[in-house]
Scaffold this motif. Structure first.
Motif, PDB file in Angstrom:
ATOM      1  N   TYR A   8      49.026  37.624   3.340  1.00  0.00           N
ATOM      2  CA  TYR A   8      50.320  38.321   3.445  1.00  0.00           C
ATOM      3  C   TYR A   8      50.110  39.761   3.894  1.00  0.00           C
ATOM      4  N   ASP A   9      49.134  40.435   3.306  1.00  0.00           N
ATOM      5  CA  ASP A   9      48.919  41.847   3.631  1.00  0.00           C
ATOM      6  C   ASP A   9      48.421  42.025   5.065  1.00  0.00           C
ATOM      7  N   GLU A  10      47.736  41.042   5.604  1.00  0.00           N
ATOM      8  CA  GLU A  10      47.172  41.166   6.952  1.00  0.00           C
ATOM      9  C   GLU A  10      48.188  40.847   8.046  1.00  0.00           C
ATOM     10  N   LEU A  11      49.250  40.145   7.709  1.00  0.00           N
ATOM     11  CA  LEU A  11      50.221  39.745   8.719  1.00  0.00           C
ATOM     12  C   LEU A  11      51.007  40.951   9.230  1.00  0.00           C
ATOM     13  N   ALA A  12      51.242  40.963  10.551  1.00  0.00           N
ATOM     14  CA  ALA A  12      52.007  42.055  11.166  1.00  0.00           C
ATOM     15  C   ALA A  12      53.217  41.482  11.886  1.00  0.00           C
ATOM     16  N   ILE A  13      54.347  42.208  11.825  1.00  0.00           N
ATOM     17  CA  ILE A  13      55.547  41.769  12.536  1.00  0.00           C
ATOM     18  C   ILE A  13      55.226  41.662  14.035  1.00  0.00           C
ATOM     19  N   GLY A  14      55.648  40.547  14.645  1.00  0.00           N
ATOM     20  CA  GLY A  14      55.391  40.330  16.068  1.00  0.00           C
ATOM     21  C   GLY A  14      54.112  39.567  16.354  1.00  0.00           C
ATOM     22  N   GLU A  15      53.268  39.394  15.327  1.00  0.00           N
ATOM     23  CA  GLU A  15      52.032  38.643  15.525  1.00  0.00           C
ATOM     24  C   GLU A  15      52.362  37.190  15.872  1.00  0.00           C
ATOM     25  N   THR A  16      51.595  36.608  16.796  1.00  0.00           N
ATOM     26  CA  THR A  16      51.973  35.282  17.293  1.00  0.00           C
ATOM     27  C   THR A  16      50.737  34.408  17.475  1.00  0.00           C
ATOM     28  N   ALA A  17      50.963  33.099  17.476  1.00  0.00           N
ATOM     29  CA  ALA A  17      49.890  32.124  17.728  1.00  0.00           C
ATOM     30  C   ALA A  17      50.495  30.942  18.479  1.00  0.00           C
ATOM     31  N   THR A  18      49.753  30.426  19.454  1.00  0.00           N
ATOM     32  CA  THR A  18      50.222  29.289  20.253  1.00  0.00           C
ATOM     33  C   THR A  18      49.138  28.225  20.309  1.00  0.00           C
ATOM     34  N   VAL A  19      49.549  26.967  20.141  1.00  0.00           N
ATOM     35  CA  VAL A  19      48.649  25.816  20.251  1.00  0.00           C
ATOM     36  C   VAL A  19      49.279  24.825  21.220  1.00  0.00           C
ATOM     37  N   THR A  20      48.471  24.190  22.057  1.00  0.00           N
ATOM     38  CA  THR A  20      48.987  23.162  22.975  1.00  0.00           C
ATOM     39  C   THR A  20      48.586  21.775  22.475  1.00  0.00           C
ATOM     40  N   ARG A  21      49.421  20.795  22.793  1.00  0.00           N
ATOM     41  CA  ARG A  21      49.194  19.426  22.337  1.00  0.00           C
ATOM     42  C   ARG A  21      49.824  18.464  23.345  1.00  0.00           C
ATOM     43  N   VAL A  22      49.114  17.383  23.675  1.00  0.00           N
ATOM     44  CA  VAL A  22      49.640  16.343  24.548  1.00  0.00           C
ATOM     45  C   VAL A  22      50.151  15.194  23.686  1.00  0.00           C
ATOM     46  N   CYS A  23      51.359  14.741  23.955  1.00  0.00           N
ATOM     47  CA  CYS A  23      51.932  13.608  23.231  1.00  0.00           C
ATOM     48  C   CYS A  23      51.316  12.311  23.771  1.00  0.00           C
ATOM     49  N   THR A  24      50.768  11.482  22.883  1.00  0.00           N
ATOM     50  CA  THR A  24      50.161  10.219  23.282  1.00  0.00           C
ATOM     51  C   THR A  24      50.858   9.044  22.589  1.00  0.00           C
ATOM     52  N   ALA A  25      50.659   7.849  23.133  1.00  0.00           N
ATOM     53  CA  ALA A  25      51.193   6.646  22.493  1.00  0.00           C
ATOM     54  C   ALA A  25      50.614   6.493  21.095  1.00  0.00           C
ATOM     55  N   ARG A  26      49.365   6.854  20.919  1.00  0.00           N
ATOM     56  CA  ARG A  26      48.713   6.785  19.610  1.00  0.00           C
ATOM     57  C   ARG A  26      49.480   7.620  18.588  1.00  0.00           C
ATOM     58  N   ASP A  27      49.949   8.820  19.005  1.00  0.00           N
ATOM     59  CA  ASP A  27      50.725   9.673  18.099  1.00  0.00           C
ATOM     60  C   ASP A  27      51.972   8.956  17.594  1.00  0.00           C
ATOM     61  N   LEU A  28      52.644   8.240  18.510  1.00  0.00           N
ATOM     62  CA  LEU A  28      53.894   7.580  18.129  1.00  0.00           C
ATOM     63  C   LEU A  28      53.646   6.434  17.163  1.00  0.00           C
ATOM     64  N   TYR A  29      52.567   5.681  17.384  1.00  0.00           N
ATOM     65  CA  TYR A  29      52.239   4.583  16.471  1.00  0.00           C
ATOM     66  C   TYR A  29      51.894   5.123  15.080  1.00  0.00           C
ATOM     67  N   ILE A  30      51.069   6.171  15.038  1.00  0.00           N
ATOM     68  CA  ILE A  30      50.661   6.735  13.749  1.00  0.00           C
ATOM     69  C   ILE A  30      51.860   7.300  12.999  1.00  0.00           C
ATOM     70  N   TYR A  31      52.757   7.974  13.732  1.00  0.00           N
ATOM     71  CA  TYR A  31      53.938   8.526  13.070  1.00  0.00           C
ATOM     72  C   TYR A  31      54.824   7.407  12.507  1.00  0.00           C
ATOM     73  N   ALA A  32      54.946   6.310  13.268  1.00  0.00           N
ATOM     74  CA  ALA A  32      55.762   5.185  12.787  1.00  0.00           C
ATOM     75  C   ALA A  32      55.199   4.627  11.488  1.00  0.00           C
ATOM     76  N   HIS A  33      53.868   4.505  11.405  1.00  0.00           N
ATOM     77  CA  HIS A  33      53.249   4.009  10.177  1.00  0.00           C
ATOM     78  C   HIS A  33      53.441   4.993   9.028  1.00  0.00           C
TER      79      HIS A  33
END
Length: 461
Positions: A8-33
């Motif tokens: 909490y003390d280290e966080l600064a207003i405006g600080e940001t993080a971005t992650v990329t991810r590709v949607c796969t058929a495997r993701d949809l099957y796992i989410y359904a389960h």
């Protein structure tokens, strides 16, 4: 990989993080389960009207929680609330960018985060705000691992069926379809327009099974022959006379069927030794895997192995492998006179080089690890177009082949289909343990093989 959080003390207003991810058929099957959400719009193989599968919106929301839990603030973070507005749908193959930005710090370690997901061309997919409890203490995590998941999908068999359906249905003599699995498999393939069945067996038993299972036999030809050996002979006679293009085993002993097929006086044997080829759809493997011979030849000699290998290559070509890569298996990958299968493997490889085996690339001896795994092959110093890339595995004997095929089926959760070749028509040898997909795929393989053989005959005059 080392993961470190932001307190909490280290966080600064405006600080940001971005992650990329590709949607796969495997993701949809796992989410359904995991979620229990079986909406067909979210399942790649069950969508309707040829619509492209849509990723569940809450799966997209879960990607935001991954950034918050792993990166910003990271480990030790707890959710209080999350609101989201969804602007676009996500499909398999889309690359998503998930961004979290610190918007506000409140008392008692509460932090408000702006959350945003964008898709291709930076189009907005989802936007909202998360309210979280930021971690109070520093956390360092090194080398986190979770178990891998196996998704039991059999996409390769689906493609086989898609290729077989446009072909004219192959007339198939089904011998002794006198129990539900045997009759049901033939009728299922008929409904898919893959075969036109001719049922040969005890008429009263066939009709009783059909009635019990609610199957309609209207228009289906039935040849009444209660004796299984005689039924097998009737099927062979139809094949010998060109009346059927395939034979399918029903509820009779395999030996009774093969005896009729291999009869020197009335059978349909050819100059090539009869052998069986398993075609296996193994979850996680990016191609079909063929295994031979696991069902017919107990201790094949070198000439029999030549026929086994050639028939397996022919099946591979028929189902769409451009240049089948054939691994000849043994316990080791070096030639050792104390292990006869290594000598046979080396001879088969040389015979293929000199054109005595055609249509594929053959290499051996190979142990199972370096036949299938590139890193294992490299570790052993094997330089080969086959090692690590095998699409066909030739077993040293029936025991090894049978154990390999059953291990793939019952441990690796593969679907196993297949046919026997070396007769005038392909022979579909199904088992009561086979599921619907395996039975359908076996019929599709027979149809594709006959179509491939007809094209070859036409091409060569």
């Amino acid at each position: 990989m080392i993961t470190e959080n932001k307190t909490y003390d280290e966080l600064a207003i405006g600080e940001t993080a971005t992650v990329t991810r590709v949607c796969t058929a495997r993701d949809l099957y796992i989410y359904a389960h995991a979620s229990g959400n079986l909406n067909p719009l979210h399942l790649p193989n069950d969508t309707h009207d040829d619509l492209e599968a849509v990723a569940p919106s809450m799966w997209v929301g879960g990607l935001i929680s991954a950034v918050i839990g792993n990166v910003l603030p990271g480990p030790g973070t707890l959710y209080l609330s999350q609101n989201l507005k969804f602007a676009e749908r996500v499909h398999v193959g889309d690359t998503l960018s998930i961004t979290v930005t610190v918007a506000e710090k409140r008392p008692d370690n509460i932090v408000v985060l702006d959350t945003r997901v964008t898709g291709p061309d930076d189009r907005p997919v989802a936007e909202g705000q998360a309210e979280i409890l930021a971690p109070r203490t520093k956390v360092h995590l090194e080398g986190q691992h979770i178990p891998n998941l196996l998704v039991e999908s059999h996409v390769h068999f689906e493609k086989l069926l898609e290729r077989a359906r446009p072909l004219p249905p192959i007339r198939t003599a089904v011998v002794a379809p006198e129990e539900p699995a045997a009759l049901g498999g033939a009728l299922l393939a008929a409904r898919q327009s893959i075969i036109t069945p001719i049922l040969i067996g005890a008429r009263d038993k066939i009709l009783a099974v059909a009635q019990a299972e609610g199957d309609d036999l209207t228009g289906v030809e039935i040849i009444d022959e209660p004796d299984h050996r005689e039924a097998a002979k009737r099927a062979v006679a139809l094949a010998r006379d060109g009346e059927v293009g395939a034979i399918m085993k029903g509820h009779l002993h395999t030996s009774d069927l093969l005896s009729a097929i291999l009869s020197k006086s009335t059978g349909i044997r050819t100059t090539r030794r009869l052998s069986h080829v398993f075609v296996m759809d193994v979850p996680g493997l990016d191609h079909l895997l063929l295994v031979s011979d696991a069902a017919v030849n107990i201790m094949p000699d070198l000439q029999t192995k030549v026929d086994i290998t050639q028939s397996a290559i022919d099946v591979g070509l028929a189902i769409g492998l451009e240049l089948p890569k054939v691994g000849i298996l043994s316990a080791i990958e070096t030639v050792n006179p104390a292990i006869p299968s290594t000598l046979d493997a080396a001879a088969l490889s040389k015979m293929a080089e000199r054109g005595q085996i055609k249509g594929g690339i053959v290499d051996g001896p190979l142990a199972m690890d370096n036949a299938m795994d590139v890193n294992a092959a490299r570790t052993k110093g094997i330089i080969s177009r086959v090692a690590g890339h095998s699409e066909i595995l030739i077993a040293p004997n029936m025991e090894a082949g049978n154990m390999l095929a059953k291990q793939l089926t019952f441990v690796a959760h593969a679907e196993a289909a297949g046919i026997a070749l070396g007769a005038q028509v392909p022979v579909i040898l199904t088992s009561r343990a086979d599921g619907e997909m395996a039975r359908l795929a076996s019929c599709a393989i027979a149809a594709l093989y006959q179509e491939w053989r007809a094209r070859n005959a036409q091409a060569h005059g």
